[in-house]
Design a protein around this motif. Structure first.
Motif, mmCIF file in Angstrom:
data_model
loop_
_atom_site.group_PDB
_atom_site.id
_atom_site.type_symbol
_atom_site.label_atom_id
_atom_site.label_comp_id
_atom_site.label_asym_id
_atom_site.label_seq_id
_atom_site.Cartn_x
_atom_site.Cartn_y
_atom_site.Cartn_z
ATOM 1 N N SER A 57 65.348 32.224 55.853
ATOM 2 C CA SER A 57 66.666 32.474 56.440
ATOM 3 C C SER A 57 67.050 31.251 57.262
ATOM 4 N N ASN A 59 69.773 27.698 57.914
ATOM 5 C CA ASN A 59 70.606 26.652 57.327
ATOM 6 C C ASN A 59 70.129 25.301 57.850
ATOM 7 N N SER A 76 72.101 20.392 51.606
ATOM 8 C CA SER A 76 71.749 21.417 52.577
ATOM 9 C C SER A 76 70.772 22.400 51.956
ATOM 10 N N LYS A 78 69.578 26.471 52.209
ATOM 11 C CA LYS A 78 69.877 27.800 52.733
ATOM 12 C C LYS A 78 68.881 28.802 52.170
ATOM 13 N N ASP A 79 69.148 30.077 52.358
ATOM 14 C CA ASP A 79 68.204 31.136 51.978
ATOM 15 C C ASP A 79 67.702 30.959 50.547
ATOM 16 N N THR A 106 66.233 28.963 61.992
ATOM 17 C CA THR A 106 65.765 28.974 60.604
ATOM 18 C C THR A 106 64.280 29.311 60.530
#
Length: 214
Positions: A57, A59, A76, A78-79, A106
């Protein structure tokens, strides 16, 4: 040591995608760990190999910085997205130094580099996966640099807003936006003001909202 939920996450998000022996799965499970990072924390790849991560979880943005401290975001995480956090891998394939900034609190699962190398060296499909992952990151860097060199600033801002907004809105400061696209805050602010005058966006309390397709 991972708890049962974390083991399940690692298996579903990574290990189960490959034909790995139970013994090697167990080795990875025993060596892997949970790492948490706070918002705005910086992870420096030059500090050495950390291993392979899968984001549970949060970013994270990967960026490069020039000698005059100007930054530009190159990709980037992310999840459920993954990355090889290894300075030697990065330098060999990119020949530039990439750092990571945590954009929100994160949590990641980390497979230490020694354990990941075992999988990579034994299983050709994991070696292929690793090379493809690095190639994808490299392609992202090239795309971003091409845009920075050849696209007008207004087009770069429009592209960023379209790609990163949720329900046509994004919470971001002018400084953060400038860092993402590798420009000066003053220039970004000027373009955003013009876009607002033209009715393309609305700015309110640190939120930029797209008014229509831009």
């Amino acid at each position: 040591m991972l708890n049962e939920a974390d083991r399940k996450f690692l298996d579903e998000s990574f290990l189960s995608k490959f034909e790995i022996s139970d013994a090697h799965k167990q080795l990875v499970m025993e060596k892997s760990l949970i790492k948490t990072f706070k918002k705005d924390e910086i992870i420096y790849t030059k500090d050495g190999c950390k291993g392979f991560i899968v984001v549970k979880s949060g970013n994270i943005r990967a960026y490069i910085a020039s000698s005059n401290f100007k930054e530009i975001t190159v990709f980037s995480l992310k999840d459920n997205e993954s990355c090889v956090l290894c300075s030697s891998c990065v330098k060999k394939n990119f020949e530039i130094e990439i750092n990571l900034q945590v954009y929100e609190d994160t949590e990641v699962v980390l497979i230490p580099i020694d354990s990941y190398k075992i999988l990579r060296d034994i299983y050709p499909e994991i070696m292929s996966f690793t090379l493809n992952l690095i190639s994808t990151r490299f392609a992202s860097v090239i795309t971003v640099m091409e845009q920075a060199l050849f696209l007008p600033l207004v087009e770069r801002i429009k592209n960023f807003l379209e790609q990163n907004s949720t329900d046509s809105s994004i919470k971001i400061t002018h400084e953060q936006l400038a860092n993402h696209i590798g420009s000066a805050r003053e220039a970004v602010s000027r373009v955003l003001k013009e876009m607002e005058k033209e009715g393309q966006i609305e700015q309110k309390r640190g939120v930029i909202t797209l008014r229509h397709a831009v």
